[in-house]
Motif scaffolding. Structure first.
Motif, PDB file in Angstrom:
ATOM      1  N   VAL A 116      12.327   5.688 -10.126  1.00 19.18           N
ATOM      2  CA  VAL A 116      11.350   6.319  -9.233  1.00 19.18           C
ATOM      3  C   VAL A 116      10.968   7.680  -9.792  1.00 19.18           C
ATOM      4  CG1 VAL A 116      10.852   7.076  -6.865  1.00 19.18           C
ATOM      5  CG2 VAL A 116      12.498   5.226  -7.247  1.00 19.18           C
ATOM      6  N   THR A 117       9.660   7.990  -9.802  1.00 20.53           N
ATOM      7  CA  THR A 117       9.230   9.309 -10.277  1.00 20.53           C
ATOM      8  C   THR A 117       8.461  10.098  -9.219  1.00 20.53           C
ATOM      9  OG1 THR A 117       7.082   8.582 -11.168  1.00 20.53           O
ATOM     10  CG2 THR A 117       9.002   8.373 -12.618  1.00 20.53           C
ATOM     11  N   THR A 118       8.064   9.457  -8.127  1.00 21.00           N
ATOM     12  CA  THR A 118       7.232  10.135  -7.126  1.00 21.00           C
ATOM     13  C   THR A 118       8.044  10.864  -6.065  1.00 21.00           C
ATOM     14  OG1 THR A 118       7.057   7.979  -6.007  1.00 21.00           O
ATOM     15  CG2 THR A 118       5.194   8.675  -7.391  1.00 21.00           C
ATOM     16  N   HIS A 119       9.335  10.664  -6.037  1.00 19.63           N
ATOM     17  CA  HIS A 119      10.218  11.486  -5.215  1.00 19.63           C
ATOM     18  C   HIS A 119      11.590  11.492  -5.883  1.00 19.63           C
ATOM     19  CE1 HIS A 119      10.707   7.385  -3.427  1.00 19.63           C
ATOM     20  NE2 HIS A 119      11.981   7.738  -3.403  1.00 19.63           N
ATOM     21  N   THR A 120      12.479  12.336  -5.389  1.00 19.53           N
ATOM     22  CA  THR A 120      13.767  12.540  -6.037  1.00 19.53           C
ATOM     23  C   THR A 120      14.917  11.925  -5.251  1.00 19.53           C
ATOM     24  OG1 THR A 120      14.188  14.639  -4.899  1.00 19.53           O
ATOM     25  CG2 THR A 120      12.919  14.727  -6.958  1.00 19.53           C
ATOM     26  N   TYR A 121      16.005  11.774  -5.941  1.00 17.92           N
ATOM     27  CA  TYR A 121      17.259  11.334  -5.327  1.00 17.92           C
ATOM     28  C   TYR A 121      17.654  12.297  -4.208  1.00 17.92           C
ATOM     29  CZ  TYR A 121      22.338  10.296  -5.197  1.00 17.92           C
ATOM     30  OH  TYR A 121      23.613   9.984  -4.822  1.00 17.92           O
ATOM     31  N   GLU A 122      17.470  13.590  -4.461  1.00 14.76           N
ATOM     32  CA  GLU A 122      17.854  14.601  -3.479  1.00 14.76           C
ATOM     33  C   GLU A 122      17.031  14.479  -2.197  1.00 14.76           C
ATOM     34  OE1 GLU A 122      17.567  15.148  -6.718  1.00 14.76           O
ATOM     35  OE2 GLU A 122      19.728  15.469  -7.058  1.00 14.76           O
ATOM     36  N   GLU A 123      15.741  14.115  -2.321  1.00 15.92           N
ATOM     37  CA  GLU A 123      14.920  13.926  -1.124  1.00 15.92           C
ATOM     38  C   GLU A 123      15.451  12.777  -0.273  1.00 15.92           C
ATOM     39  OE1 GLU A 123      10.374  14.984  -1.750  1.00 15.92           O
ATOM     40  OE2 GLU A 123      11.149  13.922  -3.514  1.00 15.92           O
ATOM     41  N   ARG A 124      15.861  11.707  -0.927  1.00 11.16           N
ATOM     42  CA  ARG A 124      16.458  10.591  -0.178  1.00 11.16           C
ATOM     43  C   ARG A 124      17.750  11.044   0.506  1.00 11.16           C
ATOM     44  NH1 ARG A 124      15.032   4.986  -1.191  1.00 11.16           N
ATOM     45  NH2 ARG A 124      13.285   4.883  -2.632  1.00 11.16           N
ATOM     46  N   LEU A 125      18.546  11.787  -0.241  1.00 13.12           N
ATOM     47  CA  LEU A 125      19.826  12.242   0.290  1.00 13.12           C
ATOM     48  C   LEU A 125      19.627  13.147   1.504  1.00 13.12           C
ATOM     49  CD1 LEU A 125      22.762  11.734  -0.542  1.00 13.12           C
ATOM     50  CD2 LEU A 125      22.678  13.861  -1.852  1.00 13.12           C
ATOM     51  N   GLY A 153       0.787  -1.225   0.000  1.00 11.39           N
ATOM     52  CA  GLY A 153       0.000   0.000   0.000  1.00 11.39           C
ATOM     53  C   GLY A 153       0.819   1.274   0.000  1.00 11.39           C
ATOM     54  N   CYS A 154       2.088   1.196  -0.367  1.00 10.55           N
ATOM     55  CA  CYS A 154       2.937   2.387  -0.376  1.00 10.55           C
ATOM     56  C   CYS A 154       2.538   3.306  -1.529  1.00 10.55           C
ATOM     57  CB  CYS A 154       4.402   1.987  -0.504  1.00 10.55           C
ATOM     58  SG  CYS A 154       5.541   3.389  -0.481  1.00 10.55           S
ATOM     59  N   PRO A 155       2.502   4.635  -1.330  1.00 14.59           N
ATOM     60  CA  PRO A 155       2.093   5.556  -2.397  1.00 14.59           C
ATOM     61  C   PRO A 155       3.197   5.854  -3.407  1.00 14.59           C
ATOM     62  CG  PRO A 155       2.587   6.801  -0.417  1.00 14.59           C
ATOM     63  CD  PRO A 155       2.683   5.345  -0.043  1.00 14.59           C
ATOM     64  N   GLU A 156       4.417   5.383  -3.164  1.00 16.51           N
ATOM     65  CA  GLU A 156       5.531   5.674  -4.072  1.00 16.51           C
ATOM     66  C   GLU A 156       5.584   4.656  -5.211  1.00 16.51           C
ATOM     67  OE1 GLU A 156       7.372   8.719  -3.198  1.00 16.51           O
ATOM     68  OE2 GLU A 156       5.405   8.550  -2.256  1.00 16.51           O
ATOM     69  N   ASP A 157       6.272   5.024  -6.311  1.00 12.72           N
ATOM     70  CA  ASP A 157       6.273   4.151  -7.497  1.00 12.72           C
ATOM     71  C   ASP A 157       7.652   3.558  -7.794  1.00 12.72           C
ATOM     72  OD1 ASP A 157       7.709   6.287  -8.553  1.00 12.72           O
ATOM     73  OD2 ASP A 157       6.542   6.395 -10.399  1.00 12.72           O
ATOM     74  N   CYS A 158       8.396   3.178  -6.765  1.00 10.57           N
ATOM     75  CA  CYS A 158       9.688   2.523  -6.978  1.00 10.57           C
ATOM     76  C   CYS A 158       9.446   1.297  -7.858  1.00 10.57           C
ATOM     77  CB  CYS A 158      10.301   2.135  -5.640  1.00 10.57           C
ATOM     78  SG  CYS A 158      10.478   3.519  -4.481  1.00 10.57           S
ATOM     79  N   HIS A 159      10.026   1.289  -9.048  1.00  7.02           N
ATOM     80  CA  HIS A 159       9.628   0.338 -10.084  1.00  7.02           C
ATOM     81  C   HIS A 159       9.978  -1.114  -9.775  1.00  7.02           C
ATOM     82  CE1 HIS A 159       8.588   3.899 -12.070  1.00  7.02           C
ATOM     83  NE2 HIS A 159       9.211   3.758 -13.223  1.00  7.02           N
ATOM     84  N   PHE A 160      10.821  -1.319  -8.781  1.00  9.94           N
ATOM     85  CA  PHE A 160      11.244  -2.666  -8.407  1.00  9.94           C
ATOM     86  C   PHE A 160      10.394  -3.255  -7.291  1.00  9.94           C
ATOM     87  CE2 PHE A 160      13.616   0.609  -6.175  1.00  9.94           C
ATOM     88  CZ  PHE A 160      13.353   0.299  -4.850  1.00  9.94           C
ATOM     89  N   CYS A 161       9.523  -2.455  -6.695  1.00 12.16           N
ATOM     90  CA  CYS A 161       8.937  -2.819  -5.404  1.00 12.16           C
ATOM     91  C   CYS A 161       7.483  -3.256  -5.508  1.00 12.16           C
ATOM     92  CB  CYS A 161       9.056  -1.644  -4.443  1.00 12.16           C
ATOM     93  SG  CYS A 161       8.513  -2.060  -2.768  1.00 12.16           S
ATOM     94  N   SER A 162       7.204  -4.466  -5.048  1.00 14.26           N
ATOM     95  CA  SER A 162       5.845  -4.996  -5.083  1.00 14.26           C
ATOM     96  C   SER A 162       4.978  -4.431  -3.968  1.00 14.26           C
ATOM     97  CB  SER A 162       5.875  -6.525  -4.976  1.00 14.26           C
ATOM     98  OG  SER A 162       6.507  -6.932  -3.775  1.00 14.26           O
ATOM     99  N   GLN A 163       5.567  -3.597  -3.098  1.00 13.69           N
ATOM    100  CA  GLN A 163       4.780  -2.983  -2.038  1.00 13.69           C
ATOM    101  C   GLN A 163       4.105  -1.686  -2.473  1.00 13.69           C
ATOM    102  OE1 GLN A 163       5.867  -3.489   2.090  1.00 13.69           O
ATOM    103  NE2 GLN A 163       7.960  -3.883   1.459  1.00 13.69           N
ATOM    104  N   SER A 164       4.405  -1.233  -3.673  1.00 12.36           N
ATOM    105  CA  SER A 164       3.762  -0.015  -4.164  1.00 12.36           C
ATOM    106  C   SER A 164       2.276  -0.256  -4.391  1.00 12.36           C
ATOM    107  CB  SER A 164       4.411   0.441  -5.473  1.00 12.36           C
ATOM    108  OG  SER A 164       3.679   1.522  -6.034  1.00 12.36           O
ATOM    109  N   GLY A 165       1.457   0.656  -3.888  1.00 15.26           N
ATOM    110  CA  GLY A 165       0.018   0.566  -4.111  1.00 15.26           C
ATOM    111  C   GLY A 165      -0.393   0.990  -5.509  1.00 15.26           C
ATOM    112  N   LEU A 166       0.582   1.444  -6.309  1.00 15.10           N
ATOM    113  CA  LEU A 166       0.292   1.910  -7.669  1.00 15.10           C
ATOM    114  C   LEU A 166       0.405   0.801  -8.705  1.00 15.10           C
ATOM    115  CD1 LEU A 166       2.285   5.280  -7.564  1.00 15.10           C
ATOM    116  CD2 LEU A 166      -0.119   4.884  -7.011  1.00 15.10           C
TER     117      LEU A 166
END
Length: 342
Positions: free
Chosen positions: A190-199, A77-90
């Motif tokens: 990933v398109t729903t957040h940026t590399y800089e946000e993670r950093l 149910g995660c709102p992020e779209d990390c393309h590798f992750c099956s936990q994304s609700g998208l």
């Protein structure tokens, strides 16, 4: 006893000779350009690269291997779209939202400690924690500390400064927030957040005095040069720990048809990441069972890896904990003992 560094010798591969002088002797990690040379070594050079990486690990980290278990307090149910992750609700993946209660977390922490692990990581599939989740984490930390002698780590997505300060105050030992891939490839994953946000979260965690666990997921379609870029960017961040994951393509995700990374490329990557970060805890994480199998797992442990996640991962099965623990005994690699701050 664990294998000790070999006497001085000359390599037939100039980059390995350079690495022996620069990394093993001086403790200075390789540059991005040098890492690319490691990643482009021919197959016949892999054993020598792994041997050198193992010597670097022994010289700059010691022989102990750190063992960790992980548990998800909130799965799917995660709102992020990390393309590798099956936990994304998208995505149309089979993983659906599930919450664990506090008694289950305490039970899992006890089971993890029973394996000899010194780290127990609580993970949530969220963009970042809300007030409800932070309250649950606080309650879980208090309960676990009351009943289990183990270091507690968390992975709760992107944090605000207040949340970072709270976790540090509550005694969280280590915070996990992976960069995943190189800055140049990040928008492809990933398109729903940026590399800089993670950093930003990573830098706040370090400034607050928690240990930073910041990892990589390789085999997502990035180029070899981008793997070198990622290793170099992680080295610049100076995390305490780097979990090294290999893509296990999950049904329903955009990367479900990516394919499995070649085992030899994975071994090159293990050597390269160790030679980039001679003093960092380099941890075997997800996908190693599929990418490397039992033989490759052994080679990696003798090639620079000095930590493992035992048991299952968040949405995929790992090797049985006993298999990893028995392998460490077989290789005469002592498990790191618990050291908690007072």
């Amino acid at each position: 006893m664990t294998t000790q560094p070999n006497p001085r010798r000359t390599s037939t591969y100039p980059i390995l000779e350079t690495a022996r002088e620069q990394v093993l002797a001086k403790g200075e990690g390789l540059s991005e350009a040098q890492l690319l040379e490691i990643l482009e070594l021919p197959d016949e050079a892999i054993p020598e690269a792994l041997q050198l990486a193992h010597e670097v690990r022994l010289e700059h980290c010691g022989e102990d291997v750190e063992v960790e278990g992980i548990i998800s307090i909130k799965t799917g149910g995660c709102p992020e779209d990390c393309h590798f992750c099956s936990q994304s609700g998208l995505f149309d993946s089979p993983v659906r939202g599930v919450w664990l209660d506090i008694p289950e977390l305490v039970k899992a922490a006890k089971e993890t400690a029973a394996t000899g692990a010194t780290e127990f990581c609580i993970v949530a599939a969220v963009r970042g924690p809300d007030i409800k989740l932070m309250n649950q984490i606080k309650f879980a930390i208090d309960r676990i500390n009351a009943e289990v002698d183990i270091n507690i780590a968390c992975s709760l997505g992107m944090l605000t400064q207040r949340q970072v300060d709270q976790l540090a105050e509550w005694g969280v030992h280590r915070y996990n927030h992976n960069l995943e891939t190189a800055r140049s490839y990040f928008p492809e994953v990933v398109t729903t957040h940026t590399y800089e946000e993670r950093l930003d979260t990573c830098n706040m965690v370090k400034a607050a005095g928690m240990e930073l666990c910041c990892g990589a997921l390789i085999g997502m379609g990035e180029t070899t040069a981008q793997r070198a870029e990622l290793a170099s960017q992680l080295a610049a961040l100076e995390p305490h720990e780097v979990p090294l994951n290999f893509l296990n393509p999950r049904p329903g995700t955009p990367l479900e048809n990516q394919g499995i990374m070649d085992g030899k490329d994975a071994l090159r990557a293990i050597a390269a990441f160790r030679l980039a970060m001679p003093r960092t805890v380099l941890r075997y994480a997800g996908g190693r069972e599929l990418t490397l199998g039992d033989l490759g797992t052994r080679e990696g442990l003798m090639g620079g890896i000095n930590a493992v996640i035992v048991g299952n991962y968040l949405t995929t099965l790992g090797r049985p904990a006993d298999a990893d623990l028995n392998l460490l005994v077989e290789l005469n690699m002592p498990i790191k003992e618990l050291q908690k701050s007072l």
